[in-house]
Enzyme design. Structure first.
Site, PDB file in Angstrom:
ATOM      1  CB  SER A   2     -84.033 -19.893 -26.595  1.00 13.09           C
ATOM      2  OG  SER A   2     -84.766 -18.719 -26.315  1.00 13.09           O
ATOM      3  CB  CYS A   3     -79.469 -21.929 -28.218  1.00 13.38           C
ATOM      4  SG  CYS A   3     -78.728 -20.887 -29.487  1.00 13.38           S
ATOM      5  CB  THR A   4     -83.149 -26.263 -27.421  1.00 10.56           C
ATOM      6  OG1 THR A   4     -83.971 -25.168 -27.014  1.00 10.56           O
ATOM      7  CG2 THR A   4     -83.458 -27.471 -26.554  1.00 10.56           C
ATOM      8  CD  GLU A  95     -78.335 -24.278 -25.384  1.00  9.14           C
ATOM      9  OE1 GLU A  95     -79.309 -23.548 -25.125  1.00  9.14           O
ATOM     10  OE2 GLU A  95     -78.300 -25.059 -26.341  1.00  9.14           O
TER      11      GLU A  95
END
Length: 223
Positions: A2-4, A95
């Site tokens: 996932s987006c981090t 995010e």
């Protein structure tokens, strides 16, 4: 993955640089290839229309040169994802985060409402989102702080249809902005001697309203 988001203040990095980074996730079973694009001032639109929300915005006449890393396929608009302008302001957006039902009841998201020919109702555009943010901000700012203020003006004027975390940095400062509801937002300056790692959730867990409504040295927010 996932987006981090990873943010490193200038006194926490090895060489004194501010560092920002974010990975951009793809949907399950799908990979979205990226491309590197340099946008010259004459190529920047003066009237912008979003693919996803159909919001239309007139843009200033003085954009600067900037680079972006959008999706190769334009089916969801520009989706710039990350970029740097010629004034050394960098951005990454976004995010993905979420807020609760009480927040959305007080400040609903601004969602596209299609036209209803049977009832004679015209289309109502949605707000701005991940597709639009870098294109609408990065060519027009000289500092990260200016970027937060321009994003704030757009959010308060047009609203947003999603909740997001947005990174804006320059050689001295890193600011992290979180959109809360359709029009409200908060922003915190990353301390120079700190690092932050932020997943897909709200990450600002302390906020100084006295500072935000006075000198805005470390915090900013909507009214």
């Amino acid at each position: 993955m996932s987006c981090t988001t990873i943010l490193v203040g200038k006194k926490a990095s090895y060489d004194g640089s501010t560092i920002i980074a974010r990975d951009d996730d793809s949907g399950s079973g799908r990979y979205d290839p990226k491309k590197f694009v340099v946008v010259a001032p004459q190529e920047q639109p003066r009237h912008y229309r979003s693919v996803l929300s159909h919001v239309e915005i007139d843009l200033p006449d003085n954009p600067c040169r900037y680079s972006i890393v959008p999706n190769v396929l334009p089916n969801r608009g520009i989706l710039a994802e990350a970029g740097v302008n010629e004034r050394n302001v960098a951005m990454s957006a976004t995010e993905t985060i979420a807020v609760n039902e009480r927040v959305l009841a007080a400040d609903p998201l601004v969602v596209l409402q299609p036209a209803d020919e049977a009832d004679g109702k015209p289309e109502v555009p949605g707000g701005i989102g991940e597709e639009d943010i870098i294109t609408l901000i990065l060519p027009y700012v000289s500092t990260a702080r200016e970027g937060v203020k321009r994003l704030a003006e757009l959010l308060e004027t047009y609203g947003t249809y999603e909740s997001n975390g947005i990174i804006i940095s320059d050689v001295d400062e890193i600011w992290y902005v979180e959109t809360i509801g359709g029009h409200h937002w908060i922003a915190r300056r990353v301390p120079d001697d700190k690092c932050a790692i932020i997943p897909n959730q709200l990450g600002i867990d302390y906020f100084d309203f006295d500072d935000a409504f006075s000198d805005a040295r470390e915090f900013m927010c909507s009214a």
